[in-house]
Each structure stands twice: as C-alpha cells, then as structure tokens.
Design an enzyme around this catalytic site. Structure first.
Site, PDB file in Angstrom:
ATOM      1  N   GLY A   9       4.179 -18.720 -30.843  1.00 35.57           N
ATOM      2  CA  GLY A   9       3.826 -18.874 -32.256  1.00 35.57           C
ATOM      3  C   GLY A   9       3.217 -20.216 -32.609  1.00 35.57           C
ATOM      4  N   PRO A  13      -5.190 -26.378 -31.523  1.00 35.56           N
ATOM      5  CG  PRO A  13      -5.544 -28.565 -32.260  1.00 35.56           C
ATOM      6  CD  PRO A  13      -4.530 -27.693 -31.562  1.00 35.56           C
ATOM      7  N   GLY A  16     -10.318 -29.878 -28.083  1.00 35.80           N
ATOM      8  CA  GLY A  16      -9.606 -31.156 -28.064  1.00 35.80           C
ATOM      9  C   GLY A  16     -10.350 -32.174 -27.234  1.00 35.80           C
ATOM     10  CG  ASP A  43      -5.342 -32.429 -21.413  1.00 38.04           C
ATOM     11  OD1 ASP A  43      -4.617 -31.415 -21.487  1.00 38.04           O
ATOM     12  OD2 ASP A  43      -5.649 -32.983 -20.331  1.00 38.04           O
ATOM     13  CE  LYS A  73      -3.298 -31.848 -17.970  1.00 45.08           C
ATOM     14  NZ  LYS A  73      -4.027 -33.081 -18.313  1.00 45.08           N
ATOM     15  CG  HIS A 107      -1.516 -32.311 -13.247  1.00 45.65           C
ATOM     16  ND1 HIS A 107      -1.693 -33.594 -13.699  1.00 45.65           N
ATOM     17  CD2 HIS A 107      -2.770 -31.840 -13.081  1.00 45.65           C
ATOM     18  CE1 HIS A 107      -2.982 -33.861 -13.799  1.00 45.65           C
ATOM     19  NE2 HIS A 107      -3.660 -32.811 -13.424  1.00 45.65           N
TER      20      HIS A 107
END
Ligand code: NAP
Length: 285
Positions: A9, A13, A16, A43, A73, A107
């Site tokens: 849920g 975006p 990014g 990120d 990550k 990762h």
C-alpha cells in the site's frame, strides 16, 4: 509526480534520483540540486560510499520527511546474517541521519539470502523499513524467495533500459506483486543509447531529448526510474517527462531495440557471483 502503489500500500514516486558513482565529496551538492529540481525519491547504498552526504543534503533541504522516499541497500553480509543485517541497517540509518527507510533493498541475490531476508522482514515489522525489496534478482531466484517467505519483496531493482527491456520479467513480477525499478535506465550514459537514431527521431517528433524519450518509455511501462546526473540541467531534463506521451507505435518500435541480454553485469555468470562475493564492505559505523 506520478506514484506507483507497492504491494503493502506504500506510495512510491515513479521517478527518482540515483547516486551511484557520484563521489562522496560531490554527493551533497548533487542531491541538494536534485531536491531543488523536484526529485523526492533518493536511491543510495553503502556500496556507493555516499550515504552520509545524502543524509546531509536531506537535513539541509528542510523538506518534511514524509515528502521524501529514501532507499538504501543491504550489501552481502557475513554470517550470522540475522545479526549483521540489523547492524548494517542501523549503520545506514545513522549515516543517513534518519529513523526509518522508505525502502530497504537486498543489493545482491547472494550469500545467506534467506537469513538476510528474514532479518529485513523483522526491520519491516518494526517500522525501520516501511517497505523491503531486492535488487538484481532474476525470475527464478525471485520466485523462490517469494514462495518460501512471509513477505513478498515490494520492489526488484534490476538493469532495465531499451537494450535490456525485461518485458517477460516485468510480467512475472506483476503476477507476484513485485514492482520493477530500473537501474541503469539511461544505460549509464552510453553513447549507443543516447545517440540512437530511432530514439533521436522519436525525440524530434515530441521536441524532446533521447534521455527524456527513454525515461518516458520506462514510466509509461509502469517501471520506476532513478536516473543519475551531476548536472542540474540534466536533472531538470530527466524529470520533465510527465507532459508528453509516446504513441503505441513508438512504444512498439522501441521494443525492437531489446537485445535480451545484460549490458553491465550478468548475475547468472559464475564470475560475477565470485567477484561480488569477494567484495565485503568495511564497517564504517
Ligand atoms: P544511468 O542513470 O542509466 O546513467 C547515468 C549516466 O548518464 C551518467 O553518466 C550521467 O552523466 C548520464 N546522464 C544522465 N542524464 C543524462 C541526460 N539527460 N543526457 C545525457 N546523459 C545523461 O546510470 P546509473 O547511475 O548506473 O543508474 C541509475 C541509478 O540506479 C544509480 O545511480 C543507482 O542509484 C542505481 N543502481 C543500482 C544498481 C543495483 O545493483 N541495484 C546498479 C547500478 C545502479 P552526468 O552525471 O555527467 O550527467
């Protein structure tokens, strides 16, 4: 900015900003410029060595935490995976100066994947990571992880661009409820992509650059993109892809560029597995 809804849920975006290969001393400025250009998804990864700089830019921005979507990550951990995964997540949070991550990704699909994933599930339950997912998982490993665990990864971040389109993988991920996120969406800036005649012609038809055509093609497929740039004019160019639409014919002609093979790292190649396995990150606290 458009959003996609993850399987738990959470809204993410669809476009990014990635910070791989931005040197740590250059990253705070780049992220500040990206935030000013309107990016809200960031990120990063311990492997990139620039989480602290990302954290400084976030703190300096004054943007409410709820308006940001921060991904980092987990690098491949030594045993015991359970304990080391928690420590790695806490170290990332400390470097970023945050009390939770919006998305925490494994990762690489290597090492004690199941121990790492179960620790990530705990972090998710405790609210330290609002969503958890994976990166670089080919369909066989992804399905194995999905069917043998409680939590289905919200995201799989994989190499995806016009020369390696992952259409069948995307279909399978949709069936499993896993969102495809592209890394290397601009083929890491390779000239073969950015000067491709077909993409150039489509760009001319819309009055757009090849980078914009490629990023529009990704988001129009429902793929989350995270282009990297250290140049403010390109940051602005790359995010300006929500006011034009590629036609069905244009989408079909871009589909013809797929080679079906990775252009950077083949995660099925034993040499890749061995090379990545040797790369352990020193703990920097
Ligand atoms: P990318 O975004 O495909 O390409 C970045 C390159 O394209 C840079 O050299 C950049 O140069 C250039 N560029 C950006 N915008 C441009 C434009 N409008 N016109 C021309 N050139 C442009 O490559 P990436 O950084 O490898 O991938 C994106 C993000 O995915 C990374 O930053 C990282 O967050 C993530 N990633 C994840 C993995 C993983 O294993 N999970 C692997 C790789 C990457 P300038 O900076 O000079 O503009």
């Amino acid at each position: 900015m458009q959003h996609v809804t993850l399987n738990n849920g959470v809204q993410m975006p669809v476009l990014g900003f990635g910070v791989y290969q931005i040197p740590p001393e250059r990253t705070e400025r780049a992220v500040s410029e990206a935030l000013a250009a309107g990016y809200r998804l960031l990120d990063t990864a311990p492997y990139y060595g620039n989480e602290e700089a990302v954290g400084r830019a976030i703190a300096a921005s004054g943007i409410p935490r709820a308006d940001l979507f921060v991904t980092t990550k987990l690098w491949v951990q030594d045993a015991p995976a359970q304990e080391n995964t928690r420590r790695a997540a806490e170290d990332s949070l400390a470097r970023l100066g945050l009390d939770h991550l919006d998305l925490y990704l494994m990762h690489q699909p290597y090492g004690d994947v199941y121990g790492q994933w179960r620790a990530m599930e705990d972090l998710n339950r405790e609210g330290l990571a609002t969503a958890i997912g994976v990166a670089n998982f080919y369909p066989d490993r992804l399905v194995d992880l999905v069917v043998n665990n409680d939590t289905t990864p919200a995201v799989n971040q994989i190499e995806t661009h016009p020369f390696f389109q992952r259409t069948a993988d995307q279909r399978l991920m949709r069936e499993c409820g896993v969102q495809l996120q592209s890394w290397g969406g601009l083929a890491e800036g390779r000239a073969e992509l950015l000067t491709h005649p077909l993409l150039g012609e489509i760009g001319r038809q819309h009055g757009r650059s090849v980078a914009q055509v490629v990023l529009r093609w990704l988001v129009q497929r429902g793929v989350v993109a995270i282009p990297k740039s250290v140049r403010p004019e390109r940051m602005a160019e790359n995010i300006a892809v929500f006011d034009f639409e590629l036609t069905d014919d244009q989408m079909a002609s871009i589909a013809s560029l797929d080679t079906g093979t990775p252009q950077f790292l083949d995660h099925h190649d034993p040499r890749t597995v061995a090379w990545l396995a040797r790369r352990r990150l020193a703990r920097t606290g």
